[in-house]
Design an enzyme around this catalytic site. Structure first.
Site, PDB file in Angstrom:
ATOM      1  N   ARG A 121      39.779  52.092  49.808  1.00  0.00           N
ATOM      2  CA  ARG A 121      39.134  52.614  48.621  1.00  0.00           C
ATOM      3  C   ARG A 121      38.227  53.891  49.065  1.00  0.00           C
ATOM      4  O   ARG A 121      37.903  54.249  50.236  1.00  0.00           O
ATOM      5  CB  ARG A 121      38.288  51.760  48.134  1.00  0.00           C
ATOM      6  CG  ARG A 121      37.161  51.186  49.023  1.00  0.00           C
ATOM      7  CD  ARG A 121      35.901  50.414  48.416  1.00  0.00           C
ATOM      8  NE  ARG A 121      35.120  49.769  49.182  1.00  0.00           N
ATOM      9  CZ  ARG A 121      34.154  50.535  49.727  1.00  0.00           C
ATOM     10  NH1 ARG A 121      34.000  51.744  49.789  1.00  0.00           N
ATOM     11  NH2 ARG A 121      33.101  49.893  50.502  1.00  0.00           N
ATOM     12  N   GLN A 143      31.670  54.391  51.367  1.00  0.00           N
ATOM     13  CA  GLN A 143      31.309  54.301  52.598  1.00  0.00           C
ATOM     14  C   GLN A 143      31.110  52.625  52.586  1.00  0.00           C
ATOM     15  O   GLN A 143      32.290  52.107  52.661  1.00  0.00           O
ATOM     16  CB  GLN A 143      29.694  54.798  52.774  1.00  0.00           C
ATOM     17  CG  GLN A 143      29.775  56.410  52.768  1.00  0.00           C
ATOM     18  CD  GLN A 143      30.044  56.626  54.522  1.00  0.00           C
ATOM     19  OE1 GLN A 143      30.206  55.951  55.397  1.00  0.00           O
ATOM     20  NE2 GLN A 143      30.235  57.910  54.606  1.00  0.00           N
ATOM     21  N   HIS A 192      29.683  42.647  50.026  1.00  0.00           N
ATOM     22  CA  HIS A 192      30.116  41.679  48.778  1.00  0.00           C
ATOM     23  C   HIS A 192      29.718  40.302  49.057  1.00  0.00           C
ATOM     24  O   HIS A 192      29.762  39.817  50.194  1.00  0.00           O
ATOM     25  CB  HIS A 192      31.744  41.602  48.533  1.00  0.00           C
ATOM     26  CG  HIS A 192      32.002  43.040  48.081  1.00  0.00           C
ATOM     27  ND1 HIS A 192      31.533  43.914  47.000  1.00  0.00           N
ATOM     28  CD2 HIS A 192      33.109  43.831  48.426  1.00  0.00           C
ATOM     29  CE1 HIS A 192      32.353  44.965  46.782  1.00  0.00           C
ATOM     30  NE2 HIS A 192      33.048  45.029  47.676  1.00  0.00           N
ATOM     31  N   SER A 229      27.583  49.265  42.728  1.00  0.00           N
ATOM     32  CA  SER A 229      28.089  50.027  43.228  1.00  0.00           C
ATOM     33  C   SER A 229      29.760  50.137  42.593  1.00  0.00           C
ATOM     34  O   SER A 229      30.220  49.398  41.892  1.00  0.00           O
ATOM     35  CB  SER A 229      28.429  49.582  44.708  1.00  0.00           C
ATOM     36  OG  SER A 229      26.973  49.491  45.111  1.00  0.00           O
ATOM     37  N   GLY A 288      33.915  52.082  43.873  1.00  0.00           N
ATOM     38  CA  GLY A 288      34.890  52.718  44.681  1.00  0.00           C
ATOM     39  C   GLY A 288      36.068  52.383  44.266  1.00  0.00           C
ATOM     40  O   GLY A 288      36.716  51.368  43.772  1.00  0.00           O
ATOM     41  N   GLY A 290      37.174  48.742  42.440  1.00  0.00           N
ATOM     42  CA  GLY A 290      36.450  48.980  41.151  1.00  0.00           C
ATOM     43  C   GLY A 290      34.971  48.963  41.185  1.00  0.00           C
ATOM     44  O   GLY A 290      34.491  49.457  42.100  1.00  0.00           O
ATOM     45  N   LEU A 291      34.372  47.917  40.773  1.00  0.00           N
ATOM     46  CA  LEU A 291      32.814  47.896  40.679  1.00  0.00           C
ATOM     47  C   LEU A 291      32.342  46.595  41.238  1.00  0.00           C
ATOM     48  O   LEU A 291      33.025  45.663  41.053  1.00  0.00           O
ATOM     49  CB  LEU A 291      32.358  48.231  39.213  1.00  0.00           C
ATOM     50  CG  LEU A 291      32.523  47.031  38.277  1.00  0.00           C
ATOM     51  CD1 LEU A 291      31.590  46.191  38.100  1.00  0.00           C
ATOM     52  CD2 LEU A 291      32.627  47.630  36.832  1.00  0.00           C
ATOM     53  N   CYS A 298      26.279  52.423  51.016  1.00  0.00           N
ATOM     54  CA  CYS A 298      26.960  53.362  50.615  1.00  0.00           C
ATOM     55  C   CYS A 298      26.555  54.497  51.396  1.00  0.00           C
ATOM     56  O   CYS A 298      26.629  55.632  50.878  1.00  0.00           O
ATOM     57  CB  CYS A 298      26.682  53.564  49.052  1.00  0.00           C
ATOM     58  SG  CYS A 298      27.054  52.091  48.080  1.00  0.00           S
TER      59      CYS A 298
END
Length: 233
Positions: free
Chosen positions: A85, A88, A92, A152, A154, A165-166, A183
């Site tokens: 993706r 940076q 998660h 966030s 990407g 995604g997010l 990031c």
């Protein structure tokens, strides 16, 4: 039945663009879902419906294509996965709502920048419903509240289709963010919706974000499925 794209003059199958399949996947290992997104994108065709995958991940740091090792300060026992993706380094973990956005951009007549703005607006709209003033930054993708980052994003585009995604921080342990420069920004303060009066649980956040996506993508109904066996649905 077809509708005509106003911008590109393309004939877009209305039945397909109005479909949106939702997969609620629970808590998942990061790498297996990442590879599933790649496979889904590689195998999809012009009649494949777009999908949103909603889930949480076991603890993991992910390093995007532009990610620099220097932003991994002390990952310790949390694994680091280098992924395809944009962006940076991020974290998660359980209590964070991840939504993977698997869209055919050409069919929906969307550019990448437009989609990024759409996703950010979905998050802003969700938080606005709770009376929270949230906003995006042109130079730092994501969504912020009072200078702190709450979500966030990407993306990766392949064959004109998106994946990744997010990630919305809902009700999680934020401590692992201190092991990285989130990031790529040293000292970036990360916050979560539970602490600012937003959604208090993943279940609540899922319900609200689906309503926002349905409105933003102008789909008439959502089709809910479980599991990743899309080839046999």
């Amino acid at each position: 039945m077809y509708s005509v794209s106003q911008q590109a003059g393309l004939q877009v199958p209305t039945a397909i663009t109005q479909q949106l399949i939702i997969r609620d996947l629970g808590v998942q290992d990061y790498t297996s879902v990442w590879h599933a997104m790649q496979q889904f994108t590689d195998l999809r065709h012009s009649d494949t419906a777009d999908e949103l995958w909603l889930l949480e991940h076991h603890s993991v740091f992910t390093q995007g294509q532009a990610g620099k090792e220097e932003h991994l300060l002390f990952p310790g026992d949390i694994p680091v996965v280098k992924v395809d993706r944009g962006g940076q380094v991020t974290y998660h973990g359980p209590g964070q709502l991840v939504v993977y956005v698997l869209l055919d951009l050409k069919r929906r007549d969307l550019g990448v920048r437009t989609l990024v703005t759409l996703i950010e607006q979905v998050l802003v709209d969700l938080l606005t419903d709770y009376g929270i003033t949230a906003y995006a930054k042109a130079d730092a993708p994501g969504v912020y509240v009072d200078g702190s980052k709450i979500a966030s994003l990407g993306l990766r585009v392949r064959k004109g289709c998106t994946f990744h995604g997010l990630a919305l921080n809902v009700n999680m342990d934020l401590a692992p963010f201190s092991r990285i420069n989130p990031c790529g920004y040293a000292g970036m303060q990360m916050i979560q919706s539970k602490d600012v009066g937003g959604p208090q649980s993943i279940a609540e956040a899922k319900q609200r974000i689906l309503q926002c996506f349905q409105q933003a993508l102008k789909v008439s109904s959502l089709q809910h499925k479980t599991g990743l066996d899309w080839q046999n649905d």
